[in-house]
Design an enzyme around this catalytic site. Structure first.
Site, PDB file in Angstrom:
ATOM      1  N   ARG A 116     -13.719   6.170  -0.732  1.00  0.00           N
ATOM      2  CA  ARG A 116     -12.619   6.238  -1.689  1.00  0.00           C
ATOM      3  C   ARG A 116     -12.990   5.422  -2.929  1.00  0.00           C
ATOM      4  NH1 ARG A 116      -7.598   5.375   2.634  1.00  0.00           N
ATOM      5  NH2 ARG A 116      -8.050   7.261   3.873  1.00  0.00           N
ATOM      6  N   ASP A 165      -1.371  -0.679   9.146  1.00  0.00           N
ATOM      7  CA  ASP A 165      -0.408   0.218   8.509  1.00  0.00           C
ATOM      8  C   ASP A 165       1.025   0.022   8.983  1.00  0.00           C
ATOM      9  OD1 ASP A 165      -2.392   1.456   7.027  1.00  0.00           O
ATOM     10  OD2 ASP A 165      -2.740   3.021   8.518  1.00  0.00           O
ATOM     11  N   ARG A 166       1.212  -0.257  10.255  1.00  0.00           N
ATOM     12  CA  ARG A 166       2.556  -0.173  10.830  1.00  0.00           C
ATOM     13  C   ARG A 166       2.956  -1.490  11.486  1.00  0.00           C
ATOM     14  NH1 ARG A 166      -0.389   4.005  11.942  1.00  0.00           N
ATOM     15  NH2 ARG A 166      -0.812   3.376  14.091  1.00  0.00           N
ATOM     16  N   ARG A 190       0.863  -1.171   0.000  1.00  0.00           N
ATOM     17  CA  ARG A 190       0.000   0.000   0.000  1.00  0.00           C
ATOM     18  C   ARG A 190       0.906   1.229   0.000  1.00  0.00           C
ATOM     19  NH1 ARG A 190      -4.426   2.266   3.175  1.00  0.00           N
ATOM     20  NH2 ARG A 190      -4.015   3.779   1.503  1.00  0.00           N
ATOM     21  N   GLY A 230     -10.309  20.420   8.060  1.00  0.00           N
ATOM     22  CA  GLY A 230     -10.679  20.859   6.722  1.00  0.00           C
ATOM     23  C   GLY A 230     -10.771  19.758   5.688  1.00  0.00           C
ATOM     24  N   GLU A 235      -0.607  16.629   6.835  1.00  0.00           N
ATOM     25  CA  GLU A 235      -0.098  15.264   6.704  1.00  0.00           C
ATOM     26  C   GLU A 235       0.052  14.918   5.226  1.00  0.00           C
ATOM     27  OE1 GLU A 235      -2.003  12.980  10.590  1.00  0.00           O
ATOM     28  OE2 GLU A 235      -2.588  12.372   8.586  1.00  0.00           O
ATOM     29  N   GLU A 236       0.855  13.909   4.939  1.00  0.00           N
ATOM     30  CA  GLU A 236       0.912  13.251   3.633  1.00  0.00           C
ATOM     31  C   GLU A 236       0.937  14.241   2.467  1.00  0.00           C
ATOM     32  OE1 GLU A 236      -1.273   9.110   5.007  1.00  0.00           O
ATOM     33  OE2 GLU A 236      -2.450  10.611   3.943  1.00  0.00           O
ATOM     34  N   TYR A 241      -5.255   6.464  -2.167  1.00  0.00           N
ATOM     35  CA  TYR A 241      -4.347   7.601  -2.144  1.00  0.00           C
ATOM     36  C   TYR A 241      -4.014   8.027  -3.582  1.00  0.00           C
ATOM     37  CZ  TYR A 241      -3.144   7.249   2.860  1.00  0.00           C
ATOM     38  OH  TYR A 241      -3.165   7.259   4.231  1.00  0.00           O
TER      39      TYR A 241
END
Length: 469
Positions: A371, A151-152, A118, A297, A276-277, A406
């Site tokens: 998404r 994720d981690r 990913r 936001g 972020e990102e 993403y």
């Protein structure tokens, strides 16, 4: 001339010709030996910025063929000077985006050994483009792929292949990482690789294949970085890193790196509330990033980085057609350039946008809550006019019935201008597709074009019923 004189004359001429031929053969032999040894040598100028001509170099410059009688000598010309990239050319004028690459990783995983990944991205050196992703330490057709929605883990590594080559078993694992960024400064690759405990992670800075520097977590809450390419200008590379809450105020810093060494750290300043990102691109003489606000936001924050004096300015994209997911519908959404819009700000997705004069090009999921799908378009006045909503040149990249994920930007330098390209992560598996236990992705890549283009949809395309569980 009597016969004896004729014989003497002919003999003298023959001896002279034989001597000349003998000397020519010696000259050819000397030339051959000299060129044979010189093809592996380069004379280095005082600044030592010439790449050595060694047999291991794959990318050659030019080859000259020199013919001497019946002998053929191949002489290699040494590579040109290697210089830092400065990205000083103007941005290419585009009408939209054209298809560039698709790796079909999930479809191929149905019958081959392909990594579970990913957080993919794309970045280019001066000659070639590469795709990156964070691997899960397993292939898809492997029981270790169960529960790879997380994720981690300590098994995640940064993978690197030439663009268009899926992450097969022979793929290079660049570093240990569950968050990363990579960029090429014109001389070598820099990789920023974050791994470790959530409350005390480490970022390693690897330059030209060597660990040069590191930094530990400063807020003890999931140190993380861009998940797309960093940018280097005249040897100084910038990377945006955040440590702290994903849903409240966090501590964002911009790191300035030269050949892998951290030379300066600037705190985030300006009106951006949560960053972020980031998806960053060169905007000479600085760097510009469009990021994710995961707190307040659904309009995207902008971070402008001054590479010379290390100053930082931040704000928000002005377009009232906002880029994050989830978001309000286009009639209700808003953005006024300076502050977060406080519209479905909690949670989000990595994305991108870039300025084109007063206008803005941007991409986003078609789904307002999920998404799903992916579209691009230009908003007239979207970079400078508050709440501008005039959309033109819309393209569907992935139809709304298919999943996305993403997305991020990367830049490619041409002969006369710098083109902007983007990738879209096409996520498959958990959480939405519960028939399988894994979570992975493929990618599709588009680049800016000044020409015409058609329509289509480029989803992942794998039949989940044909996939390993």
């Amino acid at each position: 001339m009597n016969p004896n004189q004729k014989i003497i004359t002919i003999g003298s001429v023959s001896l002279t010709i034989a001597t000349i031929c003998f000397l020519m053969q010696i000259a050819i032999l000397v030339t051959t030996v000299t060129l044979h040894f010189k093809q592996y040598e380069c004379s280095s100028p005082p600044n030592n910025q010439v790449m050595p001509c060694e047999p291991i170099i794959i990318e050659r410059n030019i080859t000259e063929i020199v013919y001497l009688t019946n002998t053929t000598i191949e002489k290699e010309i040494c590579p040109k000077l290697v210089e830092y990239r400065n990205w000083s050319k103007p941005q290419c004028k585009i009408t939209g985006f054209a298809p560039f690459s698709k790796d079909n990783s999930i479809r191929l995983s149905a019958g081959g050994d392909i990594w579970v990944t990913r957080e993919p991205y794309v970045s280019c050196d001066p000659g070639k483009c590469y795709q990156f992703a964070l691997g899960q330490g397993t292939t898809l057709n492997n029981k270790h792929s169960n529960d790879t929605i997380h994720d981690r883990t300590p098994y995640r590594t940064l993978l690197m292949n030439e663009l268009g080559v899926p992450f097969h078993l022979g793929t290079k694992q660049v570093c240990i990482a569950w968050s990363s960024s990579s960029c090429h400064d014109g001389k070598a690759w820099l990789h920023v690789c974050v791994t470790g405990h959530d409350k005390n992670a480490t970022a390693s800075f690897i330059y030209d294949g060597r660990l040069v520097d590191s930094i530990g977590s400063w807020s003890k809450n999931i140190l993380r970085t861009q998940e797309s390419e960093c940018v280097c200008i005249n040897g100084t590379c910038t990377v945006v890193m955040t440590d702290g809450s994903a849903s409240e105020r966090a501590d964002t810093k911009i790191l300035f790196i030269e050949e892998g060494k951290i030379v300066h750290i600037s705190p985030l300043s300006g009106s951006a509330q949560h960053v972020e990102e980031c998806s960053c691109y060169p905007r000479y003489p600085g760097v510009r990033c469009v990021c994710r606000d995961n707190w307040k936001g659904s309009n995207r924050p902008i971070v402008d980085i001054n590479v010379k004096d290390y100053s930082i300015v931040s704000s928000y994209v002005c377009s009232g057609l906002v880029g994050d997911t989830p978001r309000k519908n286009d009639r209700s959404s808003s953005s006024y350039c300076r502050n977060p819009n406080n519209e479905k700000g909690n949670h989000g997705v990595k994305g991108w946008a870039f300025d084109d004069g007063n206008d803005v090009w941007m991409g986003r999921t078609i789904g307002e809550e999920l998404r799903s799908g992916y579209e691009t378009f230009k908003v007239i006045g979207g970079w400078s006019t508050p709440n501008s909503k005039l959309q033109i040149n819309r393209q569907v990249i992935v139809d709304s019935d298919n999943r996305s994920g993403y997305s991020g930007i990367f830049s490619v330098e041409g002969k006369s201008c710098i083109n902007r390209c983007f990738y879209v992560e096409l996520i498959r598996g958990r959480e939405q597709e519960t028939r399988v236990w894994w979570t992975s992705n493929s990618i599709v890549v588009f680049c800016g074009t000044s020409g015409t283009y058609g329509t289509g949809s480029w989803p992942d395309g794998a039949d989940i019923n044909l996939m390993p569980i």
